[in-house]
Design a protein around this motif. Structure first.
Motif, PDB file in Angstrom:
ATOM      1  N   GLU A 148     -46.984  19.735 134.350  1.00 52.35           N
ATOM      2  CA  GLU A 148     -46.424  20.477 133.306  1.00 52.35           C
ATOM      3  C   GLU A 148     -45.824  19.271 132.281  1.00 52.35           C
ATOM      4  OE1 GLU A 148     -43.133  22.730 134.583  1.00 52.35           O
ATOM      5  OE2 GLU A 148     -44.867  24.293 135.423  1.00 52.35           O
ATOM      6  N   ASP A 149     -46.829  18.658 131.903  1.00 48.57           N
ATOM      7  CA  ASP A 149     -46.515  17.626 130.580  1.00 48.57           C
ATOM      8  C   ASP A 149     -47.802  17.500 129.900  1.00 48.57           C
ATOM      9  OD1 ASP A 149     -45.427  15.439 129.150  1.00 48.57           O
ATOM     10  OD2 ASP A 149     -44.533  14.530 131.060  1.00 48.57           O
ATOM     11  N   THR A 150     -47.632  16.787 128.833  1.00 51.66           N
ATOM     12  CA  THR A 150     -48.807  16.424 127.938  1.00 51.66           C
ATOM     13  C   THR A 150     -49.722  15.371 128.530  1.00 51.66           C
ATOM     14  OG1 THR A 150     -47.524  16.736 125.861  1.00 51.66           O
ATOM     15  CG2 THR A 150     -49.570  15.763 125.534  1.00 51.66           C
ATOM     16  N   PHE A 151     -49.326  14.346 129.036  1.00 55.91           N
ATOM     17  CA  PHE A 151     -49.884  13.314 130.065  1.00 55.91           C
ATOM     18  C   PHE A 151     -48.853  12.953 131.076  1.00 55.91           C
ATOM     19  CE2 PHE A 151     -51.965  12.735 126.047  1.00 55.91           C
ATOM     20  CZ  PHE A 151     -53.346  12.330 126.240  1.00 55.91           C
ATOM     21  N   GLY A 152     -49.547  12.433 132.002  1.00 54.18           N
ATOM     22  CA  GLY A 152     -48.555  11.962 133.209  1.00 54.18           C
ATOM     23  C   GLY A 152     -49.412  11.151 134.412  1.00 54.18           C
ATOM     24  N   ASP A 153     -48.738  10.496 135.208  1.00 52.44           N
ATOM     25  CA  ASP A 153     -49.182   9.945 136.549  1.00 52.44           C
ATOM     26  C   ASP A 153     -49.493  10.633 137.596  1.00 52.44           C
ATOM     27  OD1 ASP A 153     -49.674   7.040 135.690  1.00 52.44           O
ATOM     28  OD2 ASP A 153     -47.681   7.096 135.135  1.00 52.44           O
ATOM     29  N   VAL A 154     -50.667  10.621 138.378  1.00 51.63           N
ATOM     30  CA  VAL A 154     -50.778  11.347 139.363  1.00 51.63           C
ATOM     31  C   VAL A 154     -51.384  10.440 140.473  1.00 51.63           C
ATOM     32  CG1 VAL A 154     -51.252  13.522 138.458  1.00 51.63           C
ATOM     33  CG2 VAL A 154     -53.053  12.024 138.712  1.00 51.63           C
ATOM     34  N   PRO A 155     -51.120  10.391 141.843  1.00 49.87           N
ATOM     35  CA  PRO A 155     -51.714   9.657 142.910  1.00 49.87           C
ATOM     36  C   PRO A 155     -53.155   9.939 142.942  1.00 49.87           C
ATOM     37  CG  PRO A 155     -49.731  11.239 143.652  1.00 49.87           C
ATOM     38  CD  PRO A 155     -50.423  11.525 142.486  1.00 49.87           C
ATOM     39  N   TRP A 156     -53.912   8.689 143.159  1.00 47.07           N
ATOM     40  CA  TRP A 156     -55.461   9.002 143.346  1.00 47.07           C
ATOM     41  C   TRP A 156     -55.774  10.050 144.469  1.00 47.07           C
ATOM     42  CZ3 TRP A 156     -58.464   7.475 139.707  1.00 47.07           C
ATOM     43  CH2 TRP A 156     -58.252   6.753 138.846  1.00 47.07           C
ATOM     44  N   GLU A 157     -54.544  10.041 145.607  1.00 45.31           N
ATOM     45  CA  GLU A 157     -54.997  11.000 146.567  1.00 45.31           C
ATOM     46  C   GLU A 157     -55.157  12.351 146.114  1.00 45.31           C
ATOM     47  OE1 GLU A 157     -53.450   7.541 148.106  1.00 45.31           O
ATOM     48  OE2 GLU A 157     -52.738   8.517 146.519  1.00 45.31           O
ATOM     49  N   THR A 169     -53.351  10.728 133.589  1.00 49.41           N
ATOM     50  CA  THR A 169     -54.368  11.908 133.185  1.00 49.41           C
ATOM     51  C   THR A 169     -53.480  12.714 131.944  1.00 49.41           C
ATOM     52  OG1 THR A 169     -55.833  13.479 134.013  1.00 49.41           O
ATOM     53  CG2 THR A 169     -53.390  13.280 134.977  1.00 49.41           C
ATOM     54  N   SER A 170     -54.393  13.819 131.795  1.00 49.97           N
ATOM     55  CA  SER A 170     -54.129  14.879 130.936  1.00 49.97           C
ATOM     56  C   SER A 170     -53.514  16.075 131.660  1.00 49.97           C
ATOM     57  CB  SER A 170     -55.343  15.317 130.098  1.00 49.97           C
ATOM     58  OG  SER A 170     -54.953  16.513 129.208  1.00 49.97           O
ATOM     59  N   GLY A 171     -52.255  16.526 131.360  1.00 53.38           N
ATOM     60  CA  GLY A 171     -51.635  17.544 132.025  1.00 53.38           C
ATOM     61  C   GLY A 171     -51.897  18.816 131.446  1.00 53.38           C
ATOM     62  N   GLY A 172     -51.217  19.686 131.598  1.00 49.53           N
ATOM     63  CA  GLY A 172     -51.456  21.168 131.244  1.00 49.53           C
ATOM     64  C   GLY A 172     -50.975  21.524 129.800  1.00 49.53           C
ATOM     65  N   ASN A 173     -49.828  20.646 129.463  1.00 50.08           N
ATOM     66  CA  ASN A 173     -49.263  21.087 128.372  1.00 50.08           C
ATOM     67  C   ASN A 173     -49.734  20.797 126.909  1.00 50.08           C
ATOM     68  OD1 ASN A 173     -47.618  22.403 130.104  1.00 50.08           O
ATOM     69  ND2 ASN A 173     -45.588  21.442 129.452  1.00 50.08           N
ATOM     70  N   GLY A 174     -50.822  19.805 126.987  1.00 54.43           N
ATOM     71  CA  GLY A 174     -51.431  19.090 125.778  1.00 54.43           C
ATOM     72  C   GLY A 174     -52.251  19.648 125.076  1.00 54.43           C
ATOM     73  N   VAL A 205     -59.568  14.228 133.826  1.00 52.93           N
ATOM     74  CA  VAL A 205     -59.400  13.362 132.606  1.00 52.93           C
ATOM     75  C   VAL A 205     -58.971  12.023 132.903  1.00 52.93           C
ATOM     76  CG1 VAL A 205     -58.376  13.041 130.331  1.00 52.93           C
ATOM     77  CG2 VAL A 205     -59.046  15.197 131.084  1.00 52.93           C
ATOM     78  N   TYR A 206     -59.715  10.991 132.682  1.00 51.27           N
ATOM     79  CA  TYR A 206     -59.130   9.663 132.939  1.00 51.27           C
ATOM     80  C   TYR A 206     -58.939   8.935 131.791  1.00 51.27           C
ATOM     81  CZ  TYR A 206     -59.022   4.949 135.062  1.00 51.27           C
ATOM     82  OH  TYR A 206     -58.673   3.685 135.410  1.00 51.27           O
ATOM     83  N   ASP A 207     -57.584   8.739 131.501  1.00 47.54           N
ATOM     84  CA  ASP A 207     -56.977   8.038 130.430  1.00 47.54           C
ATOM     85  C   ASP A 207     -56.856   6.171 130.579  1.00 47.54           C
ATOM     86  OD1 ASP A 207     -54.582   6.573 129.029  1.00 47.54           O
ATOM     87  OD2 ASP A 207     -55.125   8.156 127.600  1.00 47.54           O
ATOM     88  N   SER A 208     -56.285   6.076 131.714  1.00 49.71           N
ATOM     89  CA  SER A 208     -56.050   4.875 132.182  1.00 49.71           C
ATOM     90  C   SER A 208     -55.598   4.662 133.542  1.00 49.71           C
ATOM     91  CB  SER A 208     -55.403   3.949 131.351  1.00 49.71           C
ATOM     92  OG  SER A 208     -54.228   4.636 131.327  1.00 49.71           O
ATOM     93  N   GLY A 209     -55.405   3.493 134.188  1.00 49.15           N
ATOM     94  CA  GLY A 209     -54.466   3.420 135.144  1.00 49.15           C
ATOM     95  C   GLY A 209     -55.268   2.898 136.579  1.00 49.15           C
ATOM     96  N   ASP A 210     -54.464   1.967 137.284  1.00 52.20           N
ATOM     97  CA  ASP A 210     -55.150   1.350 138.520  1.00 52.20           C
ATOM     98  C   ASP A 210     -54.212   1.901 139.660  1.00 52.20           C
ATOM     99  OD1 ASP A 210     -57.203  -0.262 137.516  1.00 52.20           O
ATOM    100  OD2 ASP A 210     -55.596  -1.414 136.415  1.00 52.20           O
ATOM    101  N   ALA A 211     -52.975   1.542 139.717  1.00 50.70           N
ATOM    102  CA  ALA A 211     -52.019   1.935 140.906  1.00 50.70           C
ATOM    103  C   ALA A 211     -52.176   3.659 141.120  1.00 50.70           C
ATOM    104  CB  ALA A 211     -50.772   1.362 140.959  1.00 50.70           C
ATOM    105  N   SER A 212     -52.022   4.206 139.907  1.00 49.73           N
ATOM    106  CA  SER A 212     -52.237   5.527 139.892  1.00 49.73           C
ATOM    107  C   SER A 212     -52.963   6.057 138.687  1.00 49.73           C
ATOM    108  CB  SER A 212     -50.799   6.128 139.741  1.00 49.73           C
ATOM    109  OG  SER A 212     -49.981   5.807 138.484  1.00 49.73           O
ATOM    110  N   ALA A 213     -53.273   7.381 138.374  1.00 51.06           N
ATOM    111  CA  ALA A 213     -54.115   7.812 137.350  1.00 51.06           C
ATOM    112  C   ALA A 213     -53.290   8.322 136.164  1.00 51.06           C
ATOM    113  CB  ALA A 213     -55.130   8.845 137.925  1.00 51.06           C
TER     114      ALA A 213
END
Length: 330
Positions: free
Chosen positions: A247-256, A223-228, A213-221
């Motif tokens: 473990e969140d509704t939304f969160g930042d993850v590295p592109w890696e 995204t939709s986490g597992g809790n929402g 899930v790509y919500d937004s982000g440039d330096a990182s993504a």
């Protein structure tokens, strides 16, 4: 990329104006005329919502809905006659609700100030995102209670662990009960359940693609986490969220991490000032993502953000995404 109320956990920044977008497919649940005025059988009614216990001597008479999905729940329950204000759309209100919505005063394009909110003389304030009750802006639930105003926050933002259809039932049931229209809530829940089960039956034997899930982000993504509820929508539609372990509704993850998880499909959330095409192009132009299967095969699917939150569009979202992930099963 601009921010959004649920992204305030990501960064403390001002929230931009949002541009109306097309609603997701499907049809809204059943709705009826406004609830009868005055007290109703079964009151006083006490409910604990997100840690706040409220006792209602009678149904609210002057409600303000602070986010689109809160507004649409009230409209789906036929409560426009008891709604004196609304604010903060993510995109266009469902066409079936537009005539009722147009009768309600829009207090602000984003969140109203405390003064504007109190000026509507509400006895009930309903927030879809926790940012609706910003203490720094004087809109916190405790402060509203001191002013004699009851409030409700969507249970998506106070549920410990995963949010799913049980929480959707809770949200609709408790709102309907608060306004003395429990039978309308029951019918709305039954309609959502029927439509969701129909999609799940169609896709149950299909291979489940890995979805980023790509919500937004440039330096990182972001995204939709597992809790929402977004994670549950992907699952019910016949996919697997590659960041379900977040473990969140939304969160930042590295592109890696996106690269490592090799998603087969990118689900783009459509809202705000950045178009779907711009989001696609950002992903396609990143050489680091070139070998990610979803990017390499340009397999993108789209949902309006208003369909990916805990509200009356959950069935719409499952129907739309199920059709996009499994067009042969539609």
């Amino acid at each position: 990329m601009s921010s959004h109320p649920r992204a305030l956990l990501r960064a403390l920044m001002s929230v931009p104006l949002l541009i109306p977008l097309a609603a997701c497919g499907g049809s809204p649940g059943p709705r009826e005329a406004q609830a009868p005025a005055g007290a109703a059988p079964g009151f006083p009614y006490t409910v604990t919502n997100c840690g706040v216990t409220s006792t209602y001597q009678e149904p609210p008479r002057r409600a303000v809905a602070m986010n689109q999905h809160a507004t649409e729940i009230l409209l789906a329950l036929g409560l426009e006659g008891k709604t004196v204000g609304t604010a903060y759309l993510d995109d266009a209100v469902l066409p079936a609700y537009r005539p009722a919505y147009d009768k309600i005063k829009v207090l602000a394009k984003e969140y109203p100030t405390k003064e504007v909110l109190l000026g509507a003389n509400p006895d009930f304030v309903y927030g879809g995102y926790s940012s609706a009750f910003d203490e720094a802006q004087g809109r916190d639930r405790a402060g509203l209670a001191k002013s004699g105003i009851n409030s409700r926050l969507s249970v998506e933002y106070c549920t410990k662990g995963k949010v799913g259809l049980d929480q959707l039932r809770t949200e609709i049931t408790e709102v309907a009960r608060t306004f003395a229209v429990p039978e309308r809530g029951e019918r709305l829940i039954a309609d959502e359940q029927r439509r969701i089960e129909a999609v799940s039956a169609r896709v149950k034997d299909k291979a489940r693609p890995a979805v980023f899930v790509y919500d937004s982000g440039d330096a990182s993504a972001f995204t939709s986490g597992g809790n929402g509820i977004g994670n549950e929508i992907v699952s019910l539609a016949g996919g697997t969220n590659v960041f379900a372990d977040l473990e969140d509704t939304f969160g930042d993850v590295p592109w890696e991490k996106v690269i490592e998880r090799k998603p087969e499909v990118v689900l783009i959330y459509d809202y705000g000032g950045t178009t779907v095409e711009a989001k696609k192009q950002r992903l396609l132009d990143d050489p680091a993502l070139a070998q990610v299967p979803a990017i390499k095969n340009q397999r993108f699917v789209v949902l309006p953000l208003s369909c990916a939150v805990l509200g009356v569009r959950v069935a719409d979202a499952v129907e739309s995404l199920g059709g996009q992930l499994h067009p042969d099963a539609a």
